[in-house]
Design a protein around this motif. Structure first.
Motif, mmCIF file in Angstrom:
data_model
loop_
_atom_site.group_PDB
_atom_site.id
_atom_site.type_symbol
_atom_site.label_atom_id
_atom_site.label_comp_id
_atom_site.label_asym_id
_atom_site.label_seq_id
_atom_site.Cartn_x
_atom_site.Cartn_y
_atom_site.Cartn_z
ATOM 1 N N LEU A 1 3.866 7.662 12.054
ATOM 2 C CA LEU A 1 3.320 7.859 10.710
ATOM 3 C C LEU A 1 3.970 6.912 9.701
ATOM 4 N N SER A 2 5.252 6.665 9.853
ATOM 5 C CA SER A 2 5.947 5.728 8.968
ATOM 6 C C SER A 2 5.330 4.339 9.097
ATOM 7 N N GLN A 3 5.083 3.916 10.324
ATOM 8 C CA GLN A 3 4.456 2.622 10.555
ATOM 9 C C GLN A 3 3.056 2.583 9.942
ATOM 10 N N GLU A 4 2.295 3.654 10.111
ATOM 11 C CA GLU A 4 0.935 3.696 9.571
ATOM 12 C C GLU A 4 0.935 3.662 8.047
ATOM 13 N N ARG A 5 1.882 4.360 7.417
ATOM 14 C CA ARG A 5 1.971 4.324 5.958
ATOM 15 C C ARG A 5 2.277 2.912 5.481
ATOM 16 N N GLU A 6 3.224 2.273 6.136
ATOM 17 C CA GLU A 6 3.605 0.909 5.772
ATOM 18 C C GLU A 6 2.435 -0.053 5.972
ATOM 19 N N HIS A 7 1.756 0.096 7.084
ATOM 20 C CA HIS A 7 0.601 -0.750 7.375
ATOM 21 C C HIS A 7 -0.496 -0.557 6.321
ATOM 22 N N PHE A 8 -0.790 0.689 5.981
ATOM 23 C CA PHE A 8 -1.805 0.997 4.969
ATOM 24 C C PHE A 8 -1.428 0.379 3.623
ATOM 25 N N LEU A 9 -0.170 0.535 3.246
ATOM 26 C CA LEU A 9 0.311 0.001 1.977
ATOM 27 C C LEU A 9 0.155 -1.517 1.930
ATOM 28 N N GLU A 10 0.546 -2.195 2.995
ATOM 29 C CA GLU A 10 0.437 -3.653 3.044
ATOM 30 C C GLU A 10 -1.017 -4.108 3.053
ATOM 31 N N LEU A 11 -1.827 -3.455 3.875
ATOM 32 C CA LEU A 11 -3.211 -3.875 4.051
ATOM 33 C C LEU A 11 -4.070 -3.648 2.810
ATOM 34 N N HIS A 12 -3.905 -2.494 2.172
ATOM 35 C CA HIS A 12 -4.799 -2.126 1.074
ATOM 36 C C HIS A 12 -4.223 -2.341 -0.323
ATOM 37 N N TYR A 13 -2.893 -2.398 -0.447
ATOM 38 C CA TYR A 13 -2.270 -2.502 -1.775
ATOM 39 C C TYR A 13 -1.262 -3.651 -1.854
ATOM 40 N N ASP A 14 -1.321 -4.566 -0.892
ATOM 41 C CA ASP A 14 -0.412 -5.719 -0.866
ATOM 42 C C ASP A 14 1.052 -5.293 -1.005
ATOM 43 N N GLY A 15 1.381 -4.144 -0.471
ATOM 44 C CA GLY A 15 2.755 -3.662 -0.498
ATOM 45 C C GLY A 15 3.187 -3.057 -1.819
ATOM 46 N N ASP A 16 2.284 -2.932 -2.767
ATOM 47 C CA ASP A 16 2.614 -2.410 -4.102
ATOM 48 C C ASP A 16 2.522 -0.885 -4.094
ATOM 49 N N PHE A 17 3.670 -0.229 -3.895
ATOM 50 C CA PHE A 17 3.710 1.231 -3.834
ATOM 51 C C PHE A 17 3.250 1.864 -5.141
ATOM 52 N N GLY A 18 3.603 1.254 -6.259
ATOM 53 C CA GLY A 18 3.183 1.787 -7.560
ATOM 54 C C GLY A 18 1.671 1.843 -7.687
ATOM 55 N N ALA A 19 0.987 0.802 -7.201
ATOM 56 C CA ALA A 19 -0.479 0.784 -7.256
ATOM 57 C C ALA A 19 -1.068 1.874 -6.368
ATOM 58 N N LEU A 20 -0.481 2.060 -5.204
ATOM 59 C CA LEU A 20 -0.930 3.125 -4.301
ATOM 60 C C LEU A 20 -0.756 4.487 -4.959
ATOM 61 N N LEU A 21 0.427 4.732 -5.480
ATOM 62 C CA LEU A 21 0.716 6.021 -6.104
ATOM 63 C C LEU A 21 -0.194 6.252 -7.309
ATOM 64 N N ASN A 22 -0.387 5.230 -8.119
ATOM 65 C CA ASN A 22 -1.253 5.349 -9.282
ATOM 66 C C ASN A 22 -2.680 5.713 -8.875
ATOM 67 N N SER A 23 -3.191 5.090 -7.820
ATOM 68 C CA SER A 23 -4.560 5.395 -7.399
ATOM 69 C C SER A 23 -4.668 6.828 -6.867
ATOM 70 N N PHE A 24 -3.654 7.285 -6.137
ATOM 71 C CA PHE A 24 -3.682 8.668 -5.658
ATOM 72 C C PHE A 24 -3.579 9.651 -6.817
ATOM 73 N N LEU A 25 -2.718 9.363 -7.759
ATOM 74 C CA LEU A 25 -2.583 10.259 -8.910
ATOM 75 C C LEU A 25 -3.879 10.324 -9.707
#
Length: 140
Positions: free
Chosen positions: A89-113
């Protein structure tokens, strides 16, 4: 080469959706026979036992699952996962973050919020989690 292609190529564990169904049973059981896996999956999916056995063979070939032959009955195999669910799951989260948000955790979190937050209680719970994360980062 595009960065996202590098991320996909470098993905350590590749598990299909069908294989993931088998892995979930193995993560729950830790060590079990194909019969147990077939029984557990049969509760939710109408898959033929040969399909499940093929998925097990694929997972063994990918070195994600190992089996041992039963000492009393050589026709009986006991399967166990070689990777933990958390590692996958850790690998999948990292992969998703890189693939869809260019590694930008803030952008991912903002979209989920923006898309998923539905109550003040959830917002408070998220606030508390963020405060706890900030504390962990400050602690040596």
């Amino acid at each position: 080469m595009d960065e996202w292609r590098i991320a996909v190529r470098d993905k350590k564990y590749s598990i299909t959706t069908a294989e993931l169904t088998v892995m979930k049973v193995l993560w729950e059981q830790q060590r079990c026979t194909a019969a147990v896996i077939i029984e557990q999956i049969g509760k939710h999916r109408p898959w033929h036992f040969r399909t499940i056995k093929s998925l097990l063979r694929n997972l063994v070939a990918k070195e994600l699952v190992v089996f041992e032959v039963d000492s009393r009955d050589s026709r009986l195999y006991h399967y166990s996962p070689l990777i933990s669910e958390e590692t996958y799951l850790s690998q999948e989260r990292e992969h998703f973050l890189e693939l869809h948000y260019d590694g930008d955790f803030g952008a991912l979190l903002n979209s989920f919020l923006k898309d998923k937050l539905s109550s003040t209680e959830e917002a408070e719970a998220m606030r508390e989690l963020l405060l706890q994360a900030a504390q962990r980062l400050r602690s040596p």
